[in-house]
Design a protein around this motif. Structure first.
Motif, PDB file in Angstrom:
ATOM      1  N   UNK A 197       0.828  -1.194   0.000  1.00 11.43           N
ATOM      2  CA  UNK A 197       0.000   0.000   0.000  1.00 11.43           C
ATOM      3  C   UNK A 197       0.867   1.251   0.000  1.00 11.43           C
ATOM      4  N   UNK A 198       0.338   2.289  -0.559  1.00 10.56           N
ATOM      5  CA  UNK A 198       1.053   3.560  -0.612  1.00 10.56           C
ATOM      6  C   UNK A 198       1.185   4.165   0.761  1.00 10.56           C
ATOM      7  N   UNK A 199       2.158   5.039   0.947  1.00  9.56           N
ATOM      8  CA  UNK A 199       2.345   5.738   2.218  1.00  9.56           C
ATOM      9  C   UNK A 199       2.325   7.243   2.003  1.00  9.56           C
ATOM     10  N   UNK A 200       1.439   7.715   1.149  1.00 14.13           N
ATOM     11  CA  UNK A 200       1.317   9.152   0.899  1.00 14.13           C
ATOM     12  C   UNK A 200       1.010   9.873   2.198  1.00 14.13           C
ATOM     13  N   UNK A 250     -20.411  -3.846  -1.218  1.00 16.95           N
ATOM     14  CA  UNK A 250     -19.933  -3.681  -2.586  1.00 16.95           C
ATOM     15  C   UNK A 250     -19.352  -2.290  -2.843  1.00 16.95           C
ATOM     16  N   UNK A 251     -19.892  -1.277  -2.179  1.00 19.91           N
ATOM     17  CA  UNK A 251     -19.561   0.100  -2.524  1.00 19.91           C
ATOM     18  C   UNK A 251     -18.470   0.729  -1.661  1.00 19.91           C
ATOM     19  N   UNK A 252     -18.448   0.424  -0.373  1.00 24.59           N
ATOM     20  CA  UNK A 252     -17.670   1.221   0.577  1.00 24.59           C
ATOM     21  C   UNK A 252     -16.183   1.323   0.270  1.00 24.59           C
ATOM     22  N   UNK A 253     -15.467   0.207   0.041  1.00 23.30           N
ATOM     23  CA  UNK A 253     -14.015   0.361  -0.117  1.00 23.30           C
ATOM     24  C   UNK A 253     -13.606   1.115  -1.371  1.00 23.30           C
ATOM     25  N   UNK A 254     -14.324   0.903  -2.465  1.00 24.34           N
ATOM     26  CA  UNK A 254     -13.975   1.577  -3.715  1.00 24.34           C
ATOM     27  C   UNK A 254     -14.308   3.050  -3.639  1.00 24.34           C
ATOM     28  N   UNK A 255     -15.466   3.384  -3.084  1.00 23.96           N
ATOM     29  CA  UNK A 255     -15.840   4.794  -2.946  1.00 23.96           C
ATOM     30  C   UNK A 255     -14.826   5.520  -2.064  1.00 23.96           C
ATOM     31  N   UNK A 256     -14.440   4.890  -0.940  1.00 20.23           N
ATOM     32  CA  UNK A 256     -13.474   5.521  -0.042  1.00 20.23           C
ATOM     33  C   UNK A 256     -12.100   5.610  -0.680  1.00 20.23           C
ATOM     34  N   UNK A 257     -11.723   4.595  -1.460  1.00 10.16           N
ATOM     35  CA  UNK A 257     -10.431   4.620  -2.139  1.00 10.16           C
ATOM     36  C   UNK A 257     -10.356   5.790  -3.111  1.00 10.16           C
ATOM     37  N   UNK A 258     -11.433   6.004  -3.858  1.00 10.19           N
ATOM     38  CA  UNK A 258     -11.456   7.102  -4.823  1.00 10.19           C
ATOM     39  C   UNK A 258     -11.456   8.450  -4.104  1.00 10.19           C
ATOM     40  N   UNK A 259     -12.126   8.533  -2.943  1.00  6.46           N
ATOM     41  CA  UNK A 259     -12.115   9.777  -2.172  1.00  6.46           C
ATOM     42  C   UNK A 259     -10.716  10.065  -1.642  1.00  6.46           C
ATOM     43  N   UNK A 260      -9.995   9.017  -1.197  1.00  7.81           N
ATOM     44  CA  UNK A 260      -8.608   9.178  -0.761  1.00  7.81           C
ATOM     45  C   UNK A 260      -7.747   9.735  -1.890  1.00  7.81           C
ATOM     46  N   UNK A 261      -7.845   9.092  -3.055  1.00  8.69           N
ATOM     47  CA  UNK A 261      -6.989   9.460  -4.175  1.00  8.69           C
ATOM     48  C   UNK A 261      -7.255  10.882  -4.654  1.00  8.69           C
ATOM     49  N   UNK A 262      -8.510  11.277  -4.639  1.00  8.92           N
ATOM     50  CA  UNK A 262      -8.879  12.603  -5.135  1.00  8.92           C
ATOM     51  C   UNK A 262      -8.737  13.692  -4.087  1.00  8.92           C
ATOM     52  N   UNK A 290     -14.276   2.701 -12.186  1.00  9.27           N
ATOM     53  CA  UNK A 290     -14.908   1.824 -11.210  1.00  9.27           C
ATOM     54  C   UNK A 290     -14.331   0.412 -11.270  1.00  9.27           C
ATOM     55  N   UNK A 291     -14.311  -0.200 -12.457  1.00 11.88           N
ATOM     56  CA  UNK A 291     -13.810  -1.572 -12.584  1.00 11.88           C
ATOM     57  C   UNK A 291     -12.333  -1.640 -12.224  1.00 11.88           C
ATOM     58  N   UNK A 292     -11.552  -0.663 -12.683  1.00 13.86           N
ATOM     59  CA  UNK A 292     -10.128  -0.645 -12.346  1.00 13.86           C
ATOM     60  C   UNK A 292      -9.924  -0.472 -10.848  1.00 13.86           C
ATOM     61  N   UNK A 293     -10.814   0.267 -10.199  1.00 12.06           N
ATOM     62  CA  UNK A 293     -10.712   0.446  -8.753  1.00 12.06           C
ATOM     63  C   UNK A 293     -10.931  -0.879  -8.022  1.00 12.06           C
ATOM     64  N   UNK A 294     -11.878  -1.684  -8.518  1.00 16.15           N
ATOM     65  CA  UNK A 294     -12.088  -2.995  -7.898  1.00 16.15           C
ATOM     66  C   UNK A 294     -10.875  -3.900  -8.119  1.00 16.15           C
ATOM     67  N   UNK A 295     -10.279  -3.846  -9.310  1.00 17.66           N
ATOM     68  CA  UNK A 295      -9.081  -4.655  -9.549  1.00 17.66           C
ATOM     69  C   UNK A 295      -7.944  -4.219  -8.623  1.00 17.66           C
ATOM     70  N   UNK A 296      -7.785  -2.904  -8.466  1.00 16.21           N
ATOM     71  CA  UNK A 296      -6.746  -2.400  -7.569  1.00 16.21           C
ATOM     72  C   UNK A 296      -7.041  -2.781  -6.125  1.00 16.21           C
ATOM     73  N   UNK A 297      -8.320  -2.801  -5.771  1.00 18.25           N
ATOM     74  CA  UNK A 297      -8.710  -3.193  -4.415  1.00 18.25           C
ATOM     75  C   UNK A 297      -8.290  -4.626  -4.124  1.00 18.25           C
ATOM     76  N   UNK A 298      -8.567  -5.534  -5.052  1.00 26.13           N
ATOM     77  CA  UNK A 298      -8.204  -6.937  -4.833  1.00 26.13           C
ATOM     78  C   UNK A 298      -6.686  -7.100  -4.783  1.00 26.13           C
ATOM     79  N   UNK A 299      -5.980  -6.306  -5.576  1.00 23.85           N
ATOM     80  CA  UNK A 299      -4.516  -6.354  -5.522  1.00 23.85           C
ATOM     81  C   UNK A 299      -4.017  -5.874  -4.155  1.00 23.85           C
ATOM     82  N   UNK A 300      -4.650  -4.824  -3.639  1.00 19.29           N
ATOM     83  CA  UNK A 300      -4.273  -4.328  -2.321  1.00 19.29           C
ATOM     84  C   UNK A 300      -4.579  -5.356  -1.235  1.00 19.29           C
ATOM     85  N   UNK A 301      -5.698  -6.061  -1.369  1.00 19.20           N
ATOM     86  CA  UNK A 301      -6.037  -7.090  -0.386  1.00 19.20           C
ATOM     87  C   UNK A 301      -4.997  -8.209  -0.389  1.00 19.20           C
TER      88      UNK A 301
END
Length: 430
Positions: A1-4, A74-86, A230-241
């Motif tokens: 995981x990133x350490x920004x 289904x929604x929470x981790x991806x929505x929060x991930x995108x909010x973090x990034x933005x 959205x789809x790429x965010x789910x792929x990145x989520x599984x990679x992070x997991x």
């Protein structure tokens, strides 16, 4: 995981901590008034009182709250991930809080007739989804208003603010709209008008106290990571997991264990007031008085536990709280009458606040800087993935044994399994 890097905690002022805590204060309008002590009781004890068929309104409430968990999972981790990034955590809090408030206001349309039960349950289900999504980004902001040395105290302060906000609002609606049938304002009670009006007051309360966070707390900087679809965010989520499992498996173990015991904690508040009326014979009006006392006790527990958390760590606080809740819950299974519920119900509430607050600090201590939202999104997802358990078991035990009291067993089972799952998890550094 990133350490920004996140916003430096050393620059945070007490005013910003207070502004953050005021969101918890305002959110009591949903938790205490809508979901626990007023509107859920109105739905099951009044609106659904004459519901035809073998399934009770209590069971339908359990199924409704349980079903809302799927979308959150289904929604929470991806929505929060995108909010973090933005760098848009506050905007995410604002959007989901506004939608929660809209569902609360919509409850005004739920009249005292079983034909309105479905509308009430749908609005409660949607409100639960929106509120949980708002809480994901709100919890992530904890890292922006605390340091590793103060995170337990700040989290405990937030929980205590929520409980105290519940106290004040419950007193306002009880005295003004409910006591003696219509309160001191002599509000008409026909078709549940006084309770429906309380929903509007609760919505306004949440709106007012959510604003300071949006104005005073600094936003997290945008992440250097690319913004994904959205789809790429789910792929990145599984990679992070996968990376999380490889590099920090106990973080995943904690997410699983906390999903279980947090579902039990939520069920205590969701069904506590309903059981107080249907099992222990507390008058519907007196439920609000009990709610005030319960919030005082829970707030005291959360504040005290925050200092303990910072000294010995969150795991000890959570384990001790769950053991205490199980012991008190077993007693509640066998006692009867309002007096016994007052004694042991308040004892139960003493342990709920510390378990909730330290669960949040446990994860905050584990989260890499700049990815708190994503990890709290997973926190919400795992929680909601298991959120059907306690409500469904409450409904199932109630139905199988034709006894509202039997529903307590379902809550205790989930708490016990969560405790067992937590025991082998390595505690985070204090």
């Amino acid at each position: 995981m990133s350490t920004d890097a996140a916003v430096p905690a050393s620059t945070v002022t007490r005013g910003q901590v207070l502004a953050w805590g005021l969101w918890d204060w305002g959110s009591a309008a949903y938790n205490a008034v809508i979901l626990t002590f007023v509107f859920s009781v109105y739905l099951t004890d009044s609106v659904g009182a004459d519901l035809p068929g073998e399934v009770s309104a209590n069971s339908w409430l359990g199924y409704s709250i349980g079903a809302s968990g799927l979308l959150i999972a289904l929604m929470a981790p991806v929505i929060a991930r995108r909010a973090d990034a933005a760098g848009r955590r506050k905007r995410a809090v604002a959007i989901w809080t506004a939608l929660t408030i809209a569902t609360m206001a919509g409850l005004f349309l739920v009249e005292d007739d079983y034909t309105f039960l479905a509308l009430g349950l749908v609005l409660l289900g949607l409100g639960s989804i929106f509120f949980e999504l708002a809480s994901v980004s709100y919890n992530a902001v904890l890292s922006q208003v605390s340091t590793p040395e103060t995170v337990g105290r700040v989290s405990g302060f937030g929980w205590a603010m929520g409980y105290l906000g519940g106290i004040v609002l419950l007193l306002v609606v009880y005295v003004g709209f409910i006591a003696g049938g219509g309160g001191v304002l002599d509000v008409p009670t026909e078709n549940g008008f006084h309770i429906r009006l309380v929903a509007l007051v609760a919505a306004a309360w949440f709106l007012v106290f959510a604003i300071p966070l949006l104005l005073l707390v600094p936003e997290v900087p945008a992440s250097a990571a690319a913004r994904l679809g959205i789809l790429a965010s789910y792929r990145a989520l599984f990679a992070d997991l996968r990376a999380l499992y490889r590099d920090s498996p106990h973080t995943l173990y904690f997410l699983g264990a906390s999903a279980l015991f947090r579902d039990g904690l939520a069920a205590v508040f969701t069904f506590g007031a309903v059981l107080a009326v249907t099992v222990y014979g507390i008058a519907e009006d007196d439920v609000l008085i009990f709610g005030v006392a319960a919030n005082v006790v829970a707030a005291a527990g959360a504040l005290a536990a925050g200092f303990v958390d910072d000294r010995i760590g969150p795991k000890a606080v959570i384990v001790g709280s769950l053991v205490g809740m199980l012991a008190v819950g077993v007693v509640l299974l066998v006692v009867s009458g309002p007096a016994m519920f007052w004694v042991f119900g308040l004892a139960l509430c003493l342990f709920v606040g510390p378990a909730q607050s330290s669960s949040r600090t446990f994860l905050a201590r584990l989260a890499p800087p700049g990815r708190e939202g994503e990890l709290f999104g997973l926190y919400a997802t795992t929680g909601r993935a298991a959120s059907f358990l306690a409500p469904t078991l409450v409904g199932l035990f109630t139905y199988l044994f034709a006894s509202e009291r039997a529903g307590i067993v379902g809550i205790l089972l989930v708490l016990a399994i969560g405790l067992l799952a937590l025991l082998p998890v390595r505690r985070p550094a204090v």
